[in-house]
Design an enzyme around this catalytic site. Structure first.
Site, PDB file in Angstrom:
ATOM      1  N   ASP A 102       0.871  -1.167   0.000  1.00 18.62           N
ATOM      2  CA  ASP A 102       0.000   0.000   0.000  1.00 18.62           C
ATOM      3  C   ASP A 102       0.918   1.229   0.000  1.00 18.62           C
ATOM      4  OD1 ASP A 102      -2.399   1.620   0.520  1.00 18.62           O
ATOM      5  OD2 ASP A 102      -1.584   1.818   2.534  1.00 18.62           O
ATOM      6  N   ASP A 109      -1.482  -0.908   6.033  1.00 17.22           N
ATOM      7  CA  ASP A 109      -1.573  -0.241   7.323  1.00 17.22           C
ATOM      8  C   ASP A 109      -2.985  -0.213   7.886  1.00 17.22           C
ATOM      9  OD1 ASP A 109      -2.346   1.670   5.245  1.00 17.22           O
ATOM     10  OD2 ASP A 109      -2.419   3.148   6.852  1.00 17.22           O
ATOM     11  N   ASP A 122      -0.177   5.186   1.040  1.00 22.76           N
ATOM     12  CA  ASP A 122      -0.421   6.135   2.136  1.00 22.76           C
ATOM     13  C   ASP A 122      -0.471   5.411   3.479  1.00 22.76           C
ATOM     14  OD1 ASP A 122      -1.794   8.903   0.766  1.00 22.76           O
ATOM     15  OD2 ASP A 122      -1.853   7.084  -0.429  1.00 22.76           O
TER      16      ASP A 122
END
Length: 223
Positions: A13, A173, A15
């Site tokens: 991922d 995250d 961000d």
């Protein structure tokens, strides 16, 4: 954590995983809110909204300032345009991000970037931060009709490189990233410092939680 016996790829991922982008996204949202004269939001607010694309972040911002009468699509277009101007102003790589990508690439692994961020902002960021060349495939929020947690984005990246879902792991995250990996059928590692909508990432039950990206290399070396 059970890692694939034959590991050929690692997906990431963007961000909250590789790059801390909240301040620039916040600036773009506040530029738009200022245009509408409806108040401002904080970086702490924005950190709980990241992960589902600009439209959703804009919708949450409008709700936060009590401006639900404003058309979300029109406001999101203004946020996107404002973000074009500041996408690389304050965003920074997290500790170990570049070193981890470099180490995995040197091991011969294929690296995938699968993010709900749109293509223009994604490519601006990875080029500015010097990590674009580490990725063998990049699939963004506007590359396909589907977005995470739909696994189509991850499968698209894999298909482009003739890779199999059973031979890799995904690193993210948020609960969105966990759901993406579960829907695709691969293990998922999550960092504990990212943007998980204000929730403890442990509640999402990833296969492993790490405190810095360098632990990915360590885990893979120990398999």
């Amino acid at each position: 954590m059970q890692l694939p016996h034959s590991l050929t790829w690692v997906g990431f991922d963007l961000d909250g995983t590789l790059v801390n982008t909240a301040a620039d996204i916040c600036a773009a949202i506040n530029t738009t809110l200022e245009h509408y004269q409806v108040g401002q939001v904080t970086v702490d607010d924005v950190q709980t909204w990241i992960g589902n694309g600009i439209d959703k972040a804009t919708e949450r911002a409008l709700a936060k300032v009590g401006a639900t009468h404003i058309d979300v699509s029109a406001a999101a277009a203004k946020v996107s345009a404002a973000y074009n101007q500041c996408v690389t102003d304050s965003s920074t790589l997290y500790v170990d991000a570049k070193a981890t990508l470099q180490a995995l690439q040197q091991q011969g692994l294929k690296l995938l970037l699968v993010t709900n961020k749109n293509e223009s902002h994604t490519h601006a960021l990875v080029n500015a931060l010097g990590i674009a060349d580490y990725f063998d495939a990049i699939v963004c929020g506007d590359t396909l009709p589907q977005r995470k947690p739909d696994p189509a984005m991850l499968f698209s990246a894999l298909n482009n490189l003739s890779l199999d879902i059973s031979e890799g792991i995904y690193v993210g995250d948020s609960k969105n990233d966990v759901a993406t990996a579960r829907n695709a059928g691969c293990p998922v590692i999550c960092v504990n410092y990212g943007y998980n909508h204000g929730l403890d990432i442990a509640d999402a039950n990833p296969d492993k939680i790490i405190t810095r990206l360098g632990e990915v290399e360590t885990l893979l070396a120990a398999r």
